[in-house]
Motif scaffolding. Structure first.
Motif, short mmCIF file in Angstrom:
data_model
loop_
_atom_site.label_atom_id
_atom_site.label_comp_id
_atom_site.label_asym_id
_atom_site.label_seq_id
_atom_site.Cartn_x
_atom_site.Cartn_y
_atom_site.Cartn_z
N THR A 156 54.26 31.95 49.59
CA THR A 156 52.99 32.63 49.89
C THR A 156 53.31 34.07 50.26
O THR A 156 54.16 34.32 51.11
N PHE A 157 52.64 35.02 49.62
CA PHE A 157 52.83 36.43 49.91
C PHE A 157 51.53 37.00 50.47
O PHE A 157 50.44 36.65 50.03
N SER A 158 51.66 37.90 51.43
CA SER A 158 50.49 38.58 52.00
C SER A 158 50.52 40.05 51.57
O SER A 158 51.52 40.73 51.76
N VAL A 159 49.42 40.49 51.01
CA VAL A 159 49.31 41.86 50.49
C VAL A 159 48.11 42.53 51.13
O VAL A 159 47.00 41.99 51.10
N GLY A 160 48.32 43.69 51.71
CA GLY A 160 47.24 44.43 52.34
C GLY A 160 46.68 45.50 51.42
O GLY A 160 47.42 46.18 50.72
N MET A 161 45.38 45.64 51.43
CA MET A 161 44.71 46.66 50.61
C MET A 161 43.30 46.88 51.14
O MET A 161 42.80 46.12 51.96
N PHE A 162 42.67 47.96 50.67
CA PHE A 162 41.26 48.17 50.99
C PHE A 162 40.44 47.02 50.42
O PHE A 162 40.82 46.40 49.44
N ASP A 163 39.29 46.78 51.01
CA ASP A 163 38.45 45.69 50.51
C ASP A 163 38.06 45.90 49.05
O ASP A 163 37.94 44.96 48.28
N ILE A 164 37.93 47.16 48.65
CA ILE A 164 37.55 47.43 47.27
C ILE A 164 38.69 47.07 46.33
O ILE A 164 38.49 46.73 45.16
N GLY A 165 39.92 47.14 46.84
CA GLY A 165 41.06 46.73 46.05
C GLY A 165 41.04 45.24 45.77
O GLY A 165 41.48 44.78 44.72
N GLU A 166 40.51 44.47 46.72
CA GLU A 166 40.39 43.03 46.48
C GLU A 166 39.45 42.76 45.31
O GLU A 166 39.67 41.83 44.53
N VAL A 167 38.41 43.59 45.18
CA VAL A 167 37.45 43.41 44.10
C VAL A 167 38.06 43.79 42.75
O VAL A 167 37.87 43.09 41.75
N THR A 168 38.78 44.90 42.73
CA THR A 168 39.30 45.40 41.46
C THR A 168 40.65 44.78 41.09
O THR A 168 40.89 44.42 39.93
N LEU A 169 41.56 44.65 42.07
CA LEU A 169 42.90 44.15 41.78
C LEU A 169 43.00 42.63 41.84
O LEU A 169 43.79 42.02 41.10
N GLY A 170 42.21 42.03 42.74
CA GLY A 170 42.32 40.59 42.95
C GLY A 170 42.26 39.76 41.67
O GLY A 170 43.15 38.96 41.40
N PRO A 171 41.22 39.93 40.85
CA PRO A 171 41.13 39.12 39.62
C PRO A 171 42.30 39.35 38.67
O PRO A 171 42.78 38.41 38.03
N GLU A 172 42.76 40.60 38.58
CA GLU A 172 43.88 40.90 37.68
C GLU A 172 45.17 40.26 38.17
O GLU A 172 45.97 39.74 37.39
N LEU A 173 45.40 40.33 39.49
CA LEU A 173 46.60 39.71 40.06
C LEU A 173 46.59 38.20 39.81
O LEU A 173 47.61 37.61 39.41
N LEU A 174 45.46 37.57 40.06
CA LEU A 174 45.36 36.12 39.86
C LEU A 174 45.55 35.75 38.40
O LEU A 174 46.17 34.72 38.08
N GLY A 175 45.05 36.58 37.50
CA GLY A 175 45.21 36.30 36.08
C GLY A 175 46.67 36.32 35.66
O GLY A 175 47.13 35.43 34.93
N ASP A 176 47.43 37.32 36.14
CA ASP A 176 48.85 37.38 35.81
C ASP A 176 49.62 36.26 36.48
O ASP A 176 50.55 35.68 35.90
N MET A 177 49.25 35.94 37.73
CA MET A 177 49.95 34.87 38.45
C MET A 177 49.72 33.51 37.80
O MET A 177 50.61 32.66 37.81
N GLU A 178 48.55 33.31 37.26
CA GLU A 178 48.24 32.03 36.61
C GLU A 178 49.21 31.77 35.46
O GLU A 178 49.58 30.62 35.19
#
Length: 331
Positions: A104-126
């Protein structure tokens, strides 16, 4: 915590444990000495010290060689996992396979980063790492270093000024700012004029609750001002409020385009030159050689650069204000 009494180890030369394991394997003082590149007299002296420490003969001479005593065999059984674990911890290569890892990794970012980066990160991790889990946490320039030093964050995406010797950074890109508004409520052309920009109320993201942000500082230098009606600590709140409020919000261009497109808001460049924010990956030096963390950094870097603003959306080089390492704490 490692629960040991360090003073107990002062009584023992840990190299004697190597003598013990070599004798167990070879059952011969001569062969054990050869295995450890020692002379036979030195090996015999070490065995004598081992016997004194253990209070047992440990090995007795027989026609078949040096046979371990019952105490030596019991000691060997208890030492085996300890020595193998120590060998693995100190000398084994720390391999990391994202396809099978369940870290499990913890990554800090602005909340807007969760909106823009979150889906892309999950897609690559999948695809690459289906069992790895990601904890996204809020972070800003003011608390990023403290969280990294405390170990509550593995990695942060933020803009950051001076750092300590234990903090590592990798530049990402310059984030330029834009404004968004509801075209049904704000009748303005794109790009919005300075007159229209200043004639409407504004929403402001401020982690400290201030009603004056960096845009206001730029306006003040020109003898101008805007009216900030509401502040919030979250960028992602702004577009939802704008759908029911006749106002304007200024926020990072990447987020403005993402949220504006999703919610039917108009995106426009700012009518004044506001220096961009220099975003970086930030981590603690303790993770430099961790293969898992190296994979994480590469993953996040790849996704961030994939979403980086295209050159066409940046001001021309002759007009572009010089980037400042100033966190988007107040916009």
């Amino acid at each position: 915590m490692i629960d040991i009494n360090e003073h107990d180890f002062h009584k023992l030369d840990l190299n004697l444990l190597l003598v013990f394991t070599a004798l167990l394997r070879e059952r011969s003082v001569t062969r054990a000495a050869r295995r450890l590149y020692l002379g036979q007299p030195a090996m015999s002296a070490s065995l004598a010290r081992l016997r004194t420490f253990a209070g047992d003969d440990l090995f007795v001479r027989t026609a078949q060689g040096m046979e371990p005593t019952a105490h030596a065999l019991a000691l060997a059984q208890r030492l085996k996992p300890v020595l193998e674990g120590l060998s693995g911890a100190l000398f084994a290569t720390n391999a990391f396979d994202p396809a099978s890892s369940d870290r499990t990794f913890s990554v800090g970012m602005f909340d807007i980063g969760e909106v823009t980066l979150g889906p892309e990160l999950l897609g690559d991790m999948e695809v690459e790492a289906p069992r790895i889990r990601l904890a996204l946490r809020p972070v800003d320039r003011a608390n990023a270093v403290a969280q990294l030093e405390a170990g509550t964050l593995d990695l942060a995406i933020t803009d950051i000024g001076g750092t300590t010797g234990w903090i590592r950074t990798k530049p990402l890109y310059q984030e330029f700012f834009a404004c968004i508004f509801d075209p049904k409520a704000v009748r303005a052309q794109v790009p919005i004029s300075l007159k229209d920009y200043l004639s409407h109320p504004h929403l402001l993201t401020s982690f400290g609750g201030e009603f004056v942000g960096y845009v206001d500082e730029v306006l003040e230098q020109r003898g101008l001002s805007r009216h900030v009606t509401m502040t919030t600590t979250r960028f992602s709140t702004l577009p939802f409020v704008l759908r029911r409020f006749r106002g304007i919000a200024s926020l990072p261009g990447t987020a403005a385009r993402e949220l504006g497109g999703a919610l039917g808001l108009t995106v426009s460049p700012l009518p004044v030159e506001v220096p961009p924010v220099d975003l970086s990956l930030v981590w603690h030096a303790r993770h430099d050689t961790d293969p898992g963390h190296q994979w994480l950094r590469e993953l996040v870097y790849r996704v961030c650069m994939r979403l980086a603003p295209p050159e066409g959306n940046k001001p021309k080089s002759s007009d572009r204000p010089r980037g400042r390492s100033r966190e988007a704490r107040r916009r």
